[in-house]
Design a protein around this motif. Structure first.
Motif, PDB file in Angstrom:
ATOM      1  N   SER A  56       0.828  -1.195   0.000  1.00  0.00           N
ATOM      2  CA  SER A  56       0.000   0.000   0.000  1.00  0.00           C
ATOM      3  C   SER A  56       0.873   1.259   0.000  1.00  0.00           C
ATOM      4  N   SER A  57       0.249   2.408  -0.081  1.00  0.00           N
ATOM      5  CA  SER A  57       0.981   3.674  -0.096  1.00  0.00           C
ATOM      6  C   SER A  57       1.593   3.981   1.266  1.00  0.00           C
ATOM      7  N   ARG A  58       2.555   4.875   1.248  1.00  0.00           N
ATOM      8  CA  ARG A  58       3.207   5.283   2.496  1.00  0.00           C
ATOM      9  C   ARG A  58       2.191   5.794   3.507  1.00  0.00           C
ATOM     10  N   SER A  59       1.249   6.631   3.062  1.00  0.00           N
ATOM     11  CA  SER A  59       0.277   7.192   4.003  1.00  0.00           C
ATOM     12  C   SER A  59      -0.611   6.102   4.596  1.00  0.00           C
ATOM     13  N   GLY A  60      -1.012   5.124   3.797  1.00  0.00           N
ATOM     14  CA  GLY A  60      -1.809   4.017   4.315  1.00  0.00           C
ATOM     15  C   GLY A  60      -1.031   3.183   5.318  1.00  0.00           C
ATOM     16  N   LEU A  61       0.239   2.960   5.037  1.00  0.00           N
ATOM     17  CA  LEU A  61       1.078   2.176   5.948  1.00  0.00           C
ATOM     18  C   LEU A  61       1.369   2.937   7.236  1.00  0.00           C
ATOM     19  N   GLU A  62       1.556   4.254   7.126  1.00  0.00           N
ATOM     20  CA  GLU A  62       1.793   5.057   8.333  1.00  0.00           C
ATOM     21  C   GLU A  62       0.609   4.965   9.290  1.00  0.00           C
ATOM     22  N   LYS A  63      -0.596   4.873   8.753  1.00  0.00           N
ATOM     23  CA  LYS A  63      -1.801   4.783   9.594  1.00  0.00           C
ATOM     24  C   LYS A  63      -1.837   3.505  10.432  1.00  0.00           C
ATOM     25  N   ILE A  64      -1.132   2.458   9.963  1.00  0.00           N
ATOM     26  CA  ILE A  64      -1.110   1.207  10.729  1.00  0.00           C
ATOM     27  C   ILE A  64       0.201   1.027  11.495  1.00  0.00           C
ATOM     28  N   GLY A  65       1.008   2.092  11.539  1.00  0.00           N
ATOM     29  CA  GLY A  65       2.213   2.058  12.363  1.00  0.00           C
ATOM     30  C   GLY A  65       3.499   1.677  11.661  1.00  0.00           C
ATOM     31  N   VAL A  66       3.495   1.630  10.329  1.00  0.00           N
ATOM     32  CA  VAL A  66       4.738   1.342   9.603  1.00  0.00           C
ATOM     33  C   VAL A  66       5.507   2.651   9.456  1.00  0.00           C
ATOM     34  N   THR A  67       6.732   2.659   9.954  1.00  0.00           N
ATOM     35  CA  THR A  67       7.613   3.823   9.834  1.00  0.00           C
ATOM     36  C   THR A  67       8.836   3.424   9.017  1.00  0.00           C
ATOM     37  N   ARG A  68       9.700   4.380   8.762  1.00  0.00           N
ATOM     38  CA  ARG A  68      10.937   4.090   8.018  1.00  0.00           C
ATOM     39  C   ARG A  68      11.824   3.100   8.763  1.00  0.00           C
ATOM     40  N   ASP A  69      11.658   3.008  10.069  1.00  0.00           N
ATOM     41  CA  ASP A  69      12.480   2.114  10.877  1.00  0.00           C
ATOM     42  C   ASP A  69      11.868   0.731  11.058  1.00  0.00           C
ATOM     43  N   TYR A  70      10.668   0.520  10.541  1.00  0.00           N
ATOM     44  CA  TYR A  70       9.993  -0.772  10.745  1.00  0.00           C
ATOM     45  C   TYR A  70      10.753  -1.915  10.078  1.00  0.00           C
ATOM     46  N   GLY A  94       0.403  -9.041   1.335  1.00  0.00           N
ATOM     47  CA  GLY A  94      -0.638  -9.153   2.332  1.00  0.00           C
ATOM     48  C   GLY A  94       0.003  -8.757   3.652  1.00  0.00           C
ATOM     49  N   PHE A  95       0.720  -9.691   4.273  1.00  0.00           N
ATOM     50  CA  PHE A  95       1.307  -9.455   5.596  1.00  0.00           C
ATOM     51  C   PHE A  95       2.824  -9.537   5.551  1.00  0.00           C
ATOM     52  N   ILE A  96       3.453  -8.763   6.424  1.00  0.00           N
ATOM     53  CA  ILE A  96       4.893  -8.874   6.669  1.00  0.00           C
ATOM     54  C   ILE A  96       5.080  -9.083   8.158  1.00  0.00           C
ATOM     55  N   LYS A  97       5.891 -10.099   8.486  1.00  0.00           N
ATOM     56  CA  LYS A  97       6.342 -10.286   9.875  1.00  0.00           C
ATOM     57  C   LYS A  97       7.762  -9.737   9.924  1.00  0.00           C
ATOM     58  N   ALA A  98       7.929  -8.645  10.667  1.00  0.00           N
ATOM     59  CA  ALA A  98       9.213  -7.953  10.762  1.00  0.00           C
ATOM     60  C   ALA A  98      10.187  -8.727  11.648  1.00  0.00           C
ATOM     61  N   ALA A  99      11.423  -8.265  11.659  1.00  0.00           N
ATOM     62  CA  ALA A  99      12.464  -8.912  12.464  1.00  0.00           C
ATOM     63  C   ALA A  99      12.115  -8.911  13.948  1.00  0.00           C
ATOM     64  N   ASP A 100      11.326  -7.918  14.399  1.00  0.00           N
ATOM     65  CA  ASP A 100      10.948  -7.866  15.820  1.00  0.00           C
ATOM     66  C   ASP A 100       9.761  -8.771  16.153  1.00  0.00           C
ATOM     67  N   GLY A 101       9.234  -9.489  15.136  1.00  0.00           N
ATOM     68  CA  GLY A 101       8.131 -10.422  15.353  1.00  0.00           C
ATOM     69  C   GLY A 101       6.748  -9.820  15.152  1.00  0.00           C
ATOM     70  N   SER A 102       6.659  -8.498  15.001  1.00  0.00           N
ATOM     71  CA  SER A 102       5.356  -7.866  14.784  1.00  0.00           C
ATOM     72  C   SER A 102       4.879  -8.113  13.356  1.00  0.00           C
ATOM     73  N   VAL A 103       3.574  -8.161  13.188  1.00  0.00           N
ATOM     74  CA  VAL A 103       2.973  -8.422  11.880  1.00  0.00           C
ATOM     75  C   VAL A 103       2.074  -7.254  11.505  1.00  0.00           C
ATOM     76  N   LYS A 104       2.234  -6.785  10.263  1.00  0.00           N
ATOM     77  CA  LYS A 104       1.408  -5.689   9.746  1.00  0.00           C
ATOM     78  C   LYS A 104       0.799  -6.116   8.414  1.00  0.00           C
ATOM     79  N   ASP A 105      -0.402  -5.592   8.155  1.00  0.00           N
ATOM     80  CA  ASP A 105      -1.116  -5.825   6.896  1.00  0.00           C
ATOM     81  C   ASP A 105      -0.668  -4.777   5.884  1.00  0.00           C
ATOM     82  N   TRP A 106       0.202  -5.146   4.961  1.00  0.00           N
ATOM     83  CA  TRP A 106       0.759  -4.200   3.999  1.00  0.00           C
ATOM     84  C   TRP A 106      -0.200  -3.889   2.858  1.00  0.00           C
ATOM     85  N   ASP A 107      -1.386  -4.455   2.897  1.00  0.00           N
ATOM     86  CA  ASP A 107      -2.434  -4.032   1.979  1.00  0.00           C
ATOM     87  C   ASP A 107      -3.219  -2.902   2.647  1.00  0.00           C
ATOM     88  N   ALA A 108      -2.869  -2.614   3.909  1.00  0.00           N
ATOM     89  CA  ALA A 108      -3.439  -1.522   4.721  1.00  0.00           C
ATOM     90  C   ALA A 108      -4.959  -1.604   4.834  1.00  0.00           C
TER      91      ALA A 108
END
Length: 117
Positions: A56-70, A94-108
């Motif tokens: 999804s777009s940067r603005s959509g991802l920012e709304k779910i807590g994705v930052t440049r450091d994610y 769809g989903f990304i599980k980051a190195a810290d174990g958190s999961v975000k929906d990248w389709d926002a």
């Protein structure tokens, strides 16, 4: 007279079933209209290939807590995505599980995280 038009992006280039991949982050581009993550994934023969993952777009991802450091270059991540029909190394995220174990929906869409992910 002008009528409002909403943009529509076809998902027709992608398969209808998801794939899970694990790999190493090579690049992250949080931009509009779509963000991109490039991940090096080893194929069944052990040869590394870089996959282009569309989110999804940067603005959509920012709304779910994705930052440049994610996600950081060098991180090992897991993704659930819909691969390109032509077999090229690319996916609609769809989903990304980051190195810290958190999961975000990248389709926002704020979808529920699957229990098997």
């Amino acid at each position: 007279m002008a009528l409002p038009v909403s943009a529509h992006h076809s998902h027709g280039n992608y398969r209808d079933t998801f794939s899970d991949l694990t790999g190493i982050v090579k690049e992250v581009h949080l931009v509009a209209p779509h963000s991109w993550v490039y991940v090096e994934v080893k194929d069944t023969g052990g040869t590394p290939r870089v996959w282009a993952l569309e989110g999804s777009s940067r603005s959509g991802l920012e709304k779910i807590g994705v930052t440049r450091d994610y996600l950081k270059v060098g991180d090992t991540i897991k993704v659930r995505c819909y691969a390109l029909r032509d077999g090229s190394p690319g996916c609609l995220l769809g989903f990304i599980k980051a190195a810290d174990g958190s999961v975000k929906d990248w389709d926002a869409r704020n979808a529920v995280i699957p229990a098997d992910f």
